[in-house]
Design an enzyme around this catalytic site. Structure first.
Site, PDB file in Angstrom:
ATOM      1  N   GLN A 123     -69.548  27.183  14.692  1.00  0.00           N
ATOM      2  CA  GLN A 123     -70.578  27.178  14.758  1.00  0.00           C
ATOM      3  C   GLN A 123     -70.933  26.106  16.353  1.00  0.00           C
ATOM      4  O   GLN A 123     -70.395  24.533  15.959  1.00  0.00           O
ATOM      5  CB  GLN A 123     -71.822  26.544  14.217  1.00  0.00           C
ATOM      6  CG  GLN A 123     -73.148  27.486  14.654  1.00  0.00           C
ATOM      7  CD  GLN A 123     -74.030  26.461  13.792  1.00  0.00           C
ATOM      8  OE1 GLN A 123     -74.041  25.751  12.991  1.00  0.00           O
ATOM      9  NE2 GLN A 123     -75.479  27.124  14.384  1.00  0.00           N
ATOM     10  N   GLY A 124     -71.045  26.599  17.477  1.00  0.00           N
ATOM     11  CA  GLY A 124     -71.226  25.891  18.941  1.00  0.00           C
ATOM     12  C   GLY A 124     -72.542  26.218  19.776  1.00  0.00           C
ATOM     13  O   GLY A 124     -72.944  26.841  20.205  1.00  0.00           O
ATOM     14  N   SER A 126     -75.299  22.512  19.136  1.00  0.00           N
ATOM     15  CA  SER A 126     -75.416  21.703  19.489  1.00  0.00           C
ATOM     16  C   SER A 126     -74.214  20.685  20.082  1.00  0.00           C
ATOM     17  O   SER A 126     -73.514  20.982  19.862  1.00  0.00           O
ATOM     18  CB  SER A 126     -75.280  20.629  17.514  1.00  0.00           C
ATOM     19  OG  SER A 126     -76.154  20.727  16.906  1.00  0.00           O
ATOM     20  N   GLU A 241     -80.254  30.685   7.960  1.00  0.00           N
ATOM     21  CA  GLU A 241     -79.452  29.446   6.979  1.00  0.00           C
ATOM     22  C   GLU A 241     -80.343  29.120   5.689  1.00  0.00           C
ATOM     23  O   GLU A 241     -80.039  28.769   4.784  1.00  0.00           O
ATOM     24  CB  GLU A 241     -79.016  28.721   7.914  1.00  0.00           C
ATOM     25  CG  GLU A 241     -78.285  28.043   7.243  1.00  0.00           C
ATOM     26  CD  GLU A 241     -78.163  26.870   8.791  1.00  0.00           C
ATOM     27  OE1 GLU A 241     -76.230  26.081   8.627  1.00  0.00           O
ATOM     28  OE2 GLU A 241     -78.509  26.634  10.026  1.00  0.00           O
ATOM     29  N   GLU A 361     -87.992  16.500  10.704  1.00  0.00           N
ATOM     30  CA  GLU A 361     -89.279  15.598  11.566  1.00  0.00           C
ATOM     31  C   GLU A 361     -88.823  17.099  12.192  1.00  0.00           C
ATOM     32  O   GLU A 361     -89.941  17.619  12.500  1.00  0.00           O
ATOM     33  CB  GLU A 361     -88.921  15.089  12.571  1.00  0.00           C
ATOM     34  CG  GLU A 361     -88.766  13.274  12.402  1.00  0.00           C
ATOM     35  CD  GLU A 361     -88.239  12.921  11.406  1.00  0.00           C
ATOM     36  OE1 GLU A 361     -86.660  13.314  11.055  1.00  0.00           O
ATOM     37  OE2 GLU A 361     -88.036  11.891  10.443  1.00  0.00           O
TER      38      GLU A 361
END
Lengths: 378, 340
Positions: A123-124, A126, A241, A361
């Site tokens: 998974q690309g 971030s 997810e 957060e």
């Protein structure tokens, strides 16, 4: 209200439990490559038994499992301490994206090899400067002679060094608001223009990687969901997810709790009133994680789509796992300092639980804005 | 697997919510609290609807429903902070139904179910129960302690009213001084039901305090924005949701075990009471913080919820005592002193 399994649910669970008892692959062998191949074999076994891509529709090689069955599957995998199959990102995120947004050609090309584990997905999303604010990402894709040229940097890509395909979100338009200028690609990792560098975490393991991408090429047919729709496509996968993972997470921490109780007993710490209070509190919170997850699943089944409530179990799970490992190290006392103690690894690894898959957060923001209806700061 | 109420249970919840919202507008609650009295007309109405006997078997004059239906009512009574003598009466009924002889049940349950009699329940430590809701005006009091369980007529017991911080409910200290009849049966399912009723009330109180905080955070503006846009405030509200939902899940699960999986009931009830006791207080406290100075005034309604949450947390076993019970029941080491 009925918190027992129906006869068919119980039959499903029993069948799965028996299958796992018989086919459990055992612990990973030493060495990263050996462990990887071991888990690839495990993926293959799951596939052959029809347990890979379990939630996918039958026409794409899945089982069309209900949410309850998915939750039971997660619980049983955790209960059996079975390792994650190697292509978990492909099954949980990549496949569902192709199924939801892909063309028939794309489905034919990619889906089966995800389930068999022949082609690993990473998974690309971030980037070094785009973590929680994912939509600010800078990796750029420019169209040139019918293909796309991609340049940029990605980070936290599990199994990048083993992957054939990368789910890549890149900026294709600089002149529109940040969420509208993104496009979702499936990038071939087997090219010189993509360099993978392992990223050692505080446990010293290289669980993740960094990607350095310099004019990598992606053919136009590997674009999913249309130019400029990358944000919406990516969000589908993030919801996938989180939905239904709570039950599996609860089963996982329940095992951790049993191990901790055993440790406390061996060390005589379970007669200490303070330790007893902390153990009891964890026992309650582990049970609540399970209950909240099942209550959430009932709501999703009534409504039909995963909602923002999926954020609650993820948040709870991180807090529980952190508190659990902290208590274990307290019980160990001075020996809790030793590097080769398994609880040292778990204490350190659990620090990421409140960051990976959405920081606590961000989860609180989602709950505040989308469940409680509080105003946005932005 | 279906973790939701049936259609009938949903209907009970809706009816209870609407009725209580209508009868107990907050001005009315405040007026009663300041006078230290209950709403007799509303109690009469709830009696006519069969609420006091909702969980009591039909042959003793009840509705023959379960603890799930009881906690549905309790959660809404807590949300409305209704000043009616419901909780203690129900706890006594649960205890007699669980542990009473046939004769004791026939003698007391029909009156408790119809509300013609008033009952109260207390936890004895030493020779005294220090915090018994509604004992003063009760006809009969159930006392539960390590030494045993007794049903005592009000007239035979020493009852001394005490002023607590919660002026929406009346409390007393009670000594039986050896009077009354022993309850010989297994009292634990009854006590567990009572504890779950208190956890349900705490859940309702927490829900209301959270809603008040969220509304205030939307309306109140400082530095040019609603304060709910600041993460220090919004994350505090998210924490309230986490804890309120946890208290709710634990309570519903416990109530379900009472009706369907009795071997798990005691553990589930202690889990619910331990968690809801902490959650009720923390949610109300955080709500007060979100309200700022106005939340600290007598004029604001929040303090009534805060005080109810604290007194409920102390009633029938504190969070720490119930956690010790959880440790005990979930096989943590050797049992230490746990509440009855």
């Amino acid at each position: 209200m009925d918190l027992t399994l129906s006869p068919s649910e119980a039959a499903f669970r029993d069948e799965l439990r028996a299958w796992l008892a018989e086919h459990h692959p055992g612990e990973d062998p030493p060495g990263d490559d050996e462990a990887f191949e071991h888990r690839r074999d495990w993926q293959r076994k799951l596939f052959e038994a029809g347990y890979a891509g379990f939630s996918w529709p039958k026409e794409y090689g899945g089982r069309g499992a209900t949410l309850i069955e998915q939750a039971l599957f997660g619980e049983e995998m955790a209960r059996a301490k079975a390792p994650q199959p190697v292509n978990v990102l492909g099954m949980v995120m990549g496949g569902p994206v192709v199924i939801t947004h892909g063309t028939d050609e794309q489905k034919d090309r990619w889906l089966r090899a995800i389930l068999t584990g022949e082609e690993i997905w990473c998974q690309g999303f971030s980037e070094p400067e785009s973590g929680s604010d994912l939509a600010s990402l800078k990796t750029k894709a420019v169209k040139s002679n019918g293909e796309w040229l991609v340049t940029g940097q990605k980070v936290w890509t599990t199994y990048a060094h083993k992957a054939k395909w990368c789910m890549l979100v890149a900026r294709t338009d600089q002149d529109v608001p940040k969420h509208q200028g993104l496009t979702y690609f499936i990038m071939d990792m087997e090219q010189e223009e993509v360099q993978v560098r392992p990223l050692h975490q505080i446990t010293k393991e290289p669980e993740f990687n960094e990607l350095f991408i310099e004019e990598a090429r992606i053919p136009d047919e590997n674009l999913v969901g249309g130019v400029g729709n990358g944000w919406a496509v990516a969000i589908t996968t993030l919801m996938n997810e989180r939905a239904g993972l709570g039950a599996a997470a609860a089963a996982g921490v329940r095992i951790g709790l049993e191990e901790l109780k055993q440790l406390a007993h061996e060390r005589g710490a379970d007669e200490d009133p303070v330790i007893r209070q902390r153990l009891a509190q964890l026992t309650i919170e582990v049970e609540l994680l399970r209950l909240n997850s099942w209550r959430g699943l009932t709501q999703i089944m009534k409504r039909g789509v995963p909602g923002p409530e999926g954020s609650l179990p993820k948040w709870q799970w991180g807090e529980i796992n952190q508190a659990l490992t902290e208590l274990a190290v307290d019980v160990l006392g001075e020996e809790g300092a030793y590097w080769d103690s398994p609880w040292t690894y778990r204490l350190l690894r659990s620090r990421a639980n409140s960051i990976e898959g959405g920081t606590t957060e961000i989860l609180k923001n989602i709950i505040a804005e989308r469940v409680l209806g509080l105003p946005k700061l932005r | 697997m279906n973790f939701d109420f049936s259609d009938d249970q949903q209907a009970i919840k809706r009816t209870a919510k609407d009725l209580l919202a209508d009868r107990f507008k907050f001005e009315r609650v405040r007026e009663l609290a300041e006078a230290g009295s209950y709403d007799d007309d509303a109690w009469k109405e709830l009696r006519e609807l069969g609420w006091p006997g909702i969980f009591i078997e039909e042959r003793y004059g009840g509705q023959g429903l379960g603890v799930v239906e009881l906690v549905i009512l309790m959660e809404e009574l807590g949300y409305a902070l209704a000043p009616v003598p419901f909780l203690s009466n129900a706890a006594a009924g649960l205890m007699i139904q669980a542990a009473g002889s046939e004769e004791q049940k026939q003698r007391w349950l029909p009156g408790i179910a119809s509300g013609e009699l008033r009952a109260a329940a207390g936890l004895v430590r030493g020779d005294e129960a220090k915090l018994v809701p509604d004992a003063d005006e009760a006809d009969v009091i159930v006392l539960c302690g390590a030494e045993g369980r007794r049903v005592v007529e009000r007239s035979a017991a020493d009852v001394e009213t005490v002023a607590t911080m919660d002026s929406t409910r009346r409390y007393a200290r009670v000594r039986a001084n050896g009077a009354g009849d022993a309850l010989e049966g297994d009292h634990r399912p009854g006590m567990s039901g009572a504890v779950l009723a208190a956890a349900a009330e705490l859940t309702g109180v927490a829900q209301r305090a959270m809603e008040m905080a969220v509304q205030y955070a939307r309306d109140r503006k400082q530095f040019g924005r609603p304060i709910g846009a600041y993460q220090a405030v919004s994350h505090s509200c998210a924490q309230m949701l986490l804890e309120t939902e946890g208290a709710r899940s634990a309570t519903y699960w416990g109530a379900w075990t009472a009706d369907a999986e009795p071997e798990t009931l005691e553990l589930a009830a202690s889990m619910a009471k331990a968690y809801a006791s902490d959650a009720g207080w923390r949610v109300c406290s955080s709500s007060l913080q979100v309200h700022g100075g106005i939340g600290f005034t007598w004029e604001h309604n929040l303090h009534f919820f805060l005080k109810r949450a604290k007194v409920d947390a102390l009633l029938w076993g504190s969070a720490s005592e119930h956690r010790e019970r959880v440790a005990d029941l979930s096989a943590v080491g050797v049992a230490a002193g746990a509440p009855a």
